[in-house]
Design an enzyme around this catalytic site. Structure first.
Site, PDB file in Angstrom:
ATOM      1  N   ILE A 106      -2.465 -18.802  36.720  1.00 23.28           N
ATOM      2  CA  ILE A 106      -2.324 -20.122  37.331  1.00 23.28           C
ATOM      3  C   ILE A 106      -3.674 -20.832  37.371  1.00 23.28           C
ATOM      4  O   ILE A 106      -3.838 -21.813  38.073  1.00 23.28           O
ATOM      5  CB  ILE A 106      -1.726 -19.990  38.761  1.00 23.28           C
ATOM      6  N   ASP A 107      -4.634 -20.307  36.572  1.00 18.46           N
ATOM      7  CA  ASP A 107      -6.012 -20.815  36.676  1.00 18.46           C
ATOM      8  C   ASP A 107      -6.357 -21.911  35.680  1.00 18.46           C
ATOM      9  O   ASP A 107      -7.448 -22.483  35.739  1.00 18.46           O
ATOM     10  CB  ASP A 107      -7.013 -19.646  36.543  1.00 18.46           C
ATOM     11  N   HIS A 122       4.136 -19.315  35.988  1.00 17.63           N
ATOM     12  CA  HIS A 122       3.954 -19.320  37.446  1.00 17.63           C
ATOM     13  C   HIS A 122       3.254 -20.572  37.953  1.00 17.63           C
ATOM     14  O   HIS A 122       2.771 -20.593  39.084  1.00 17.63           O
ATOM     15  CB  HIS A 122       3.187 -18.058  37.882  1.00 17.63           C
ATOM     16  N   SER A 194      -1.996  -7.660  31.743  1.00 17.85           N
ATOM     17  CA  SER A 194      -0.944  -7.767  32.763  1.00 17.85           C
ATOM     18  C   SER A 194      -0.435  -6.384  33.132  1.00 17.85           C
ATOM     19  O   SER A 194      -0.242  -5.525  32.259  1.00 17.85           O
ATOM     20  CB  SER A 194       0.228  -8.611  32.247  1.00 17.85           C
ATOM     21  N   SER A 195      -0.185  -6.192  34.429  1.00 16.46           N
ATOM     22  CA  SER A 195       0.358  -4.902  34.898  1.00 16.46           C
ATOM     23  C   SER A 195       1.828  -4.760  34.506  1.00 16.46           C
ATOM     24  O   SER A 195       2.387  -3.673  34.574  1.00 16.46           O
ATOM     25  CB  SER A 195       0.208  -4.794  36.418  1.00 16.46           C
ATOM     26  N   ASN A 219      -4.621  -3.579  27.959  1.00 16.87           N
ATOM     27  CA  ASN A 219      -4.752  -3.609  29.418  1.00 16.87           C
ATOM     28  C   ASN A 219      -5.669  -2.480  29.862  1.00 16.87           C
ATOM     29  O   ASN A 219      -5.706  -1.432  29.223  1.00 16.87           O
ATOM     30  CB  ASN A 219      -3.360  -3.431  30.063  1.00 16.87           C
ATOM     31  N   ALA A 237      -9.756  -7.059  27.773  1.00 15.22           N
ATOM     32  CA  ALA A 237      -9.179  -7.990  26.793  1.00 15.22           C
ATOM     33  C   ALA A 237     -10.273  -8.729  26.007  1.00 15.22           C
ATOM     34  O   ALA A 237     -10.195  -8.851  24.782  1.00 15.22           O
ATOM     35  CB  ALA A 237      -8.259  -8.981  27.500  1.00 15.22           C
TER      36      ALA A 237
HETATM   37  P1  OAD Z   1      -1.969  -7.837  37.997  1.00 21.42           P
HETATM   38  O1  OAD Z   1      -3.087  -8.009  38.962  1.00 21.42           O
HETATM   39  O2  OAD Z   1      -0.708  -7.255  38.507  1.00 21.42           O
HETATM   40  O3  OAD Z   1      -2.445  -6.922  36.795  1.00 21.42           O
HETATM   41  C1  OAD Z   1      -3.618  -7.194  36.107  1.00 21.42           C
HETATM   42  C2  OAD Z   1      -3.831  -6.077  35.109  1.00 21.42           C
HETATM   43  O4  OAD Z   1      -4.991  -6.413  34.368  1.00 21.42           O
HETATM   44  C3  OAD Z   1      -4.067  -4.702  35.727  1.00 21.42           C
HETATM   45  O5  OAD Z   1      -3.097  -3.789  35.229  1.00 21.42           O
HETATM   46  C4  OAD Z   1      -5.477  -4.310  35.283  1.00 21.42           C
HETATM   47  O6  OAD Z   1      -5.553  -2.975  34.850  1.00 21.42           O
HETATM   48  C5  OAD Z   1      -5.697  -5.226  34.107  1.00 21.42           C
HETATM   49  N1  OAD Z   1      -7.092  -5.642  33.881  1.00 21.42           N
HETATM   50  C6  OAD Z   1      -8.089  -5.885  34.757  1.00 21.42           C
HETATM   51  N2  OAD Z   1      -9.178  -6.348  34.137  1.00 21.42           N
HETATM   52  C7  OAD Z   1      -8.872  -6.412  32.816  1.00 21.42           C
HETATM   53  C8  OAD Z   1      -9.565  -6.820  31.649  1.00 21.42           C
HETATM   54  N3  OAD Z   1     -10.822  -7.272  31.693  1.00 21.42           N
HETATM   55  N4  OAD Z   1      -8.922  -6.738  30.465  1.00 21.42           N
HETATM   56  C9  OAD Z   1      -7.653  -6.276  30.382  1.00 21.42           C
HETATM   57  N5  OAD Z   1      -6.945  -5.873  31.465  1.00 21.42           N
HETATM   58  C10 OAD Z   1      -7.533  -5.951  32.657  1.00 21.42           C
HETATM   59  O7  OAD Z   1      -1.755  -9.266  37.303  1.00 21.42           O
HETATM   60  P2  OAD Z   1      -0.458  -9.844  36.574  1.00 21.42           P
HETATM   61  O8  OAD Z   1       0.235  -8.809  35.778  1.00 21.42           O
HETATM   62  O9  OAD Z   1      -0.882 -11.079  35.907  1.00 21.42           O
HETATM   63  O10 OAD Z   1       2.305 -13.961  40.509  1.00 21.42           O
HETATM   64  O11 OAD Z   1       0.425 -10.202  37.825  1.00 21.42           O
HETATM   65  C11 OAD Z   1       1.639 -10.842  37.663  1.00 21.42           C
HETATM   66  C12 OAD Z   1       1.883 -11.769  38.814  1.00 21.42           C
HETATM   67  O12 OAD Z   1       1.729 -11.062  40.054  1.00 21.42           O
HETATM   68  C13 OAD Z   1       0.882 -12.897  38.938  1.00 21.42           C
HETATM   69  O13 OAD Z   1       1.165 -13.968  38.075  1.00 21.42           O
HETATM   70  C14 OAD Z   1       1.032 -13.303  40.368  1.00 21.42           C
HETATM   71  C15 OAD Z   1       1.040 -11.935  41.000  1.00 21.42           C
HETATM   72  O14 OAD Z   1       1.679 -11.844  42.223  1.00 21.42           O
HETATM   73  C16 OAD Z   1       2.429 -15.029  41.286  1.00 21.42           C
HETATM   74  O15 OAD Z   1       1.494 -15.477  41.914  1.00 21.42           O
HETATM   75  C17 OAD Z   1       3.806 -15.614  41.289  1.00 21.42           C
END
Ligand code: OAD
Length: 255
Positions: A106-107, A122, A194-195, A219, A237
């Site tokens: 959302i950035d 989102h 993404s997780s 990831n 990434a």
């Molecule tokens: P998460 O915070 O759930 O997951 C981020 C993932 O990125 C984690 O699994 C980390 O291991 C990984 N990570 C961290 N640094 C990294 C890097 N430099 N390169 C690659 N991977 C890295 O974030 P999202 O999956 O985006 O929703 O979360 C999904 C949604 O949950 C978000 O959009 C938000 C949140 O609640 C809403 O706000 C509706």
């Protein structure tokens, strides 16, 4: 397989792909200084999403969200710049390989980097809207308002809300439809940072894979879809994509 072997495989997949989709999450912007939600140092380990990102709670007491916006979200957004991963995706779009970015972020950093076609599943936290009259405000305007009024409101008396999907709200229908079309239309589906635990967004990688696309997951940590992916790279990434697409300043050269 070493990380270098995996990067070389990713290079081959991208080179042979003509309809690549990138699906991005908070990890993509981690190298821009924006904290992720889950995992070590994740936002949801410090701020309870049931209070800070839930629509019912927001309507009950919006002051939690606006304090979070003022003290955490705004200062981070003001400083954040796109990183190598964002620019690599712009380059792939220019070359015609990448047909779509689907983001949960959302950035607004994809657009800041110059990405043309971005589906925001989102929403975007840089847009703030009045729930009554629909007037749109920038984050700077609302940050200024917060010095005098907390929670802030529109001159029409309406409540302000960031244009993001809170827990308990549906995702924008058009974005969902476009994302589904892209997942069905691609030959490679590249997940970045993404997780993959938040649905319905996390359904798209599975949909693409089931429809015959190669699924690649980059990831830091494991994800629930690693077992069905064609290639999994546990790394950052920006670093991984820099290994695939050489990036220097604002110009990117393929090696
Ligand atoms: P998460 O915070 O759930 O997951 C981020 C993932 O990125 C984690 O699994 C980390 O291991 C990984 N990570 C961290 N640094 C990294 C890097 N430099 N390169 C690659 N991977 C890295 O974030 P999202 O999956 O985006 O929703 O979360 C999904 C949604 O949950 C978000 O959009 C938000 C949140 O609640 C809403 O706000 C509706």
């Amino acid at each position: 397989m070493t990380v270098n072997d995996a990067i070389s495989q990713l290079k081959d997949i991208i080179a042979s792909s003509s309809h690549l989709v990138a699906f991005t999450g908070a990890g993509l912007s981690a190298e821009s200084g924006i904290p992720t939600y889950r995992g070590e140092g994740g936002l949801w380990t410090k701020y309870d999403p049931a209070k800070y990102a839930n629509i019912d709670y927001f309507h009950k007491d919006p002051s939690y969200y606006w304090s979070f916006f003022r003290d955490v979200r705004y200062p981070v957004l003001k400083k954040a710049q796109p990183n190598a991963a964002h620019y690599a995706l712009v380059e792939l779009e220019k070359r015609g390989t990448l047909i779509q970015v689907i983001t949960q972020n959302i950035d607004g950093l994809h657009q800041e980097a110059g990405q043309e076609d971005v589906i925001e599943l989102h929403g975007n936290t840089r847009r703030i809207i009045c729930l009554d009259c629909g007037k749109e405000y920038t984050i700077d305007e609302v940050y200024g308002m917060l010095k005098h009024e907390h929670p802030p409101s529109c001159p029409c008396g309406g409540r302000l809300k960031p244009d993001v999907v809170f827990f308990g709200e549906p995702l924008p229908q058009l974005a969902l439809e476009k994302a589904r079309d892209a997942a069905l239309d691609c030959d490679s589906f590249l997940v970045l940072g993404s997780s993959l635990v938040v649905t319905p967004a996390a359904h798209f990688p599975r949909l693409a894979k089931e429809n015959g696309a190669a699924l690649i997951i980059v990831n830091l940590d494991e994800t629930p879809l690693d077992t069905i992916a064609d290639l999994v790279i546990h790394g950052k990434a920006g670093e991984v994509l820099s290994g695939v697409i050489e990036y220097g300043g604002n110009s990117i050269n393929w090696d």
